[in-house]
Design an enzyme around this catalytic site. Structure first.
Site, mmCIF file in Angstrom:
data_model
loop_
_atom_site.group_PDB
_atom_site.id
_atom_site.type_symbol
_atom_site.label_atom_id
_atom_site.label_comp_id
_atom_site.label_asym_id
_atom_site.label_seq_id
_atom_site.Cartn_x
_atom_site.Cartn_y
_atom_site.Cartn_z
ATOM 1 N N ASP A 148 -10.232 -4.998 -4.533
ATOM 2 C CA ASP A 148 -9.696 -4.002 -3.603
ATOM 3 C C ASP A 148 -10.667 -2.821 -3.531
ATOM 4 O O ASP A 148 -10.911 -2.141 -4.525
ATOM 5 C CB ASP A 148 -8.323 -3.539 -4.097
ATOM 6 C CG ASP A 148 -7.563 -2.698 -3.070
ATOM 7 O OD1 ASP A 148 -8.224 -2.038 -2.235
ATOM 8 O OD2 ASP A 148 -6.326 -2.707 -3.102
ATOM 9 N N HIS A 157 -7.506 -5.685 -0.383
ATOM 10 C CA HIS A 157 -6.328 -4.829 -0.300
ATOM 11 C C HIS A 157 -5.228 -5.422 0.571
ATOM 12 O O HIS A 157 -4.048 -5.304 0.255
ATOM 13 C CB HIS A 157 -6.755 -3.474 0.271
ATOM 14 C CG HIS A 157 -5.696 -2.419 0.264
ATOM 15 N ND1 HIS A 157 -5.350 -1.718 -0.874
ATOM 16 C CD2 HIS A 157 -4.905 -1.927 1.261
ATOM 17 C CE1 HIS A 157 -4.384 -0.847 -0.587
ATOM 18 N NE2 HIS A 157 -4.106 -0.953 0.704
ATOM 19 N N SER A 174 0.832 -1.201 0.000
ATOM 20 C CA SER A 174 0.000 0.000 0.000
ATOM 21 C C SER A 174 0.874 1.261 0.000
ATOM 22 O O SER A 174 1.616 1.499 -0.943
ATOM 23 C CB SER A 174 -0.955 -0.033 1.196
ATOM 24 O OG SER A 174 -1.940 0.974 1.102
#
Length: 449
Positions: free
Chosen positions: A350, A385, A255
């Site tokens: 996601d 995610h 991320s």
């Protein structure tokens, strides 16, 4: 009539099982009972009556004092055996033939606080999981187990050295594999949740990499140049370590951590990573001159001001707002400047960041720069995610503290439990192969417990 027959059969099995356990109790074994978190185990129940319904359960008491569980409903075979690795689960937190379902399908027990996320903060101790077998398929939580085994799941293999780093302004934790080395190195960074997370770096060290878990969101650097120097200094701490091969150092980011990996690989004139791994990749890089922390806080403020979409469970979805950010070419990093092998891993469900669109954009930009040969991509359907090492529970939505306002919200990360868990197992195997190929170019050194 058929249902009554089944109930009668189950009652007879329970009576028979109760009688047998007074004479010869069931035998439960877990092999190995002590292992790394990414290693499989085998769960076997013996000495049951043939055709007897039982529930096999896992239970973990987390460092946050919450209880997590998983369970499967089984029926013993003609010899009175249940093998979790080979037999079908007919219900529970997972169904079908799932050797590791007792781990990846873990969820908070009924009545727990909402929005929980399971994380191992102290990697010097194992994750303790009790595996137990109970009679029947109903009411198993209210009965004493027929047998139980305590298992240990470790991120840090024996012989790994854990060293606190607080030098040259850099804070983190260094993990060094056993032996003289030299080893390849990795700079490991998690995402926008902040804090120092050591679990993945410890596990990477268990696979033969000197790994530095970096704390980077807890420090408000005065300028982009100072912050960039912070990351470069952290990279060089690994590269200059006497047990590290200086030309075999990579970067691993999830991320927001992947944004750091991308920008270092694209813009730094000081460090030259041998390869980078980006999970749930982020290439949003506006306002040159501002820091990663200020960029991230700007995103959270914007999300709040635009009243980001929420679903029927009041879970916040960032993806839509974030997609507006990356459609402006001036807001993205110049990934065409990257000159090292790059692996992108993303989930197609996601809901936190537009990682599918990001991966497509990165591929386009690298192709236009004549560097498509450096890019490898993994994309998984029905995956969210938070793609973590294998057999970690799936967190579809968890509590998140917004840095700018300190407000607590439930963020929707996305994914469905079974496909997400399959993606974690498959991607981890391919990530290790990618790292082995580009950092070792030879047999993988893996520590065994």
């Amino acid at each position: 009539p058929k249902q009554w027959a089944v109930l009668k059969r189950d009652e007879e099995c329970m009576k028979l099982l109760s009688a047998m356990t007074q004479v010869v109790p069931p035998i439960l074994s877990v092999t190995p009972c002590r292992a790394l978190v990414d290693e499989k185990f085998k769960v076997l129940v013996e000495n049951l009556p043939p055709g007897c319904p039982v529930t096999v359960r896992s239970l973990h008491h987390s460092e946050d004092k919450d209880d997590w569980e998983a369970y499967g409903h089984y029926v013993s075979d003609h010899s009175g055996v249940v093998s979790v690795s080979e037999d079908l689960s007919y219900g529970g937190t997972y169904t079908g033939k799932e050797p590791m379902g007792l781990l990846w399908s873990m969820r908070p027990v009924p009545g727990s606080r909402p929005g929980l996320r399971l994380r191992k903060m102290n990697v010097c101790t194992p994750m303790l999981v009790t595996i137990s077998v109970h009679s029947g398929h109903e009411g198993f939580r209210d009965q004493a187990p027929l047998a139980s085994v305590l298992t240990e799941r470790w991120y840090m293999a024996p012989g790994i050295r854990r060293i606190n780093i607080n030098e040259q302004g850099v804070q983190g934790t260094l993990f060094i594999p056993p032996g003289p080395g030299p080893f390849p190195g990795l700079l490991d960074m998690w995402g926008g949740g902040g804090g120092l997370l050591e679990s993945r770096a410890a596990l990477l060290a268990s696979h033969g990499y000197v790994s530095l878990a970096l704390d980077y969101l807890g420090f408000d650097q005065e300028s982009e140049n100072l912050e960039f120097k912070y990351f470069e200094t952290a990279f060089n701490i690994i590269k200059d370590h006497p047990q590290v091969m200086p030309d075999r150092v990579g970067i691993f980011g999830l991320s927001l951590g992947s944004l750091v990996a991308v920008t270092l690989a694209a813009y730094s004139t000081i460090v030259k990573p041998c390869c980078i791994v980006c999970i749930s990749c982020n290439h949003y890089y506006p306002a040159r001159g501002s820091t990663v922390t200020s960029k991230f806080e700007g995103v959270t403020r914007w999300v709040l001001s635009l009243s980001a979409r929420v679903n029927e469970d009041n879970q916040v979805i960032w993806k839509d707002v974030a997609l507006e950010f990356i459609t402006d070419p001036s807001n993205i990093a110049e990934v065409g400047r990257i000159n090292c092998p790059t692996l992108l891993v993303n989930g197609c469900d996601d809901q936190n960041w537009p990682t599918v669109e990001t991966a497509e954009d990165v591929a386009r930009l690298m192709r236009e720069a004549g560097k498509e040969h450096l890019l490898s991509r993994l994309a998984y359907p029905d995956t969210g995610h938070l793609i973590e090492p294998p057999f970690s529970p799936h967190f579809r939505a968890t509590t998140f503290v917004m840095r700018s306002s300190k407000e607590k919200v439930i963020l929707l990360w996305g994914g469905q439990t079974k496909p997400h868990s399959d993606a974690q197992e498959d991607s981890w195997r391919k990530i290790l192969s990618f790292l082995q190929f580009h950092l070792y170019c030879g047999p993988n050194l893996k520590a065994k417990i």
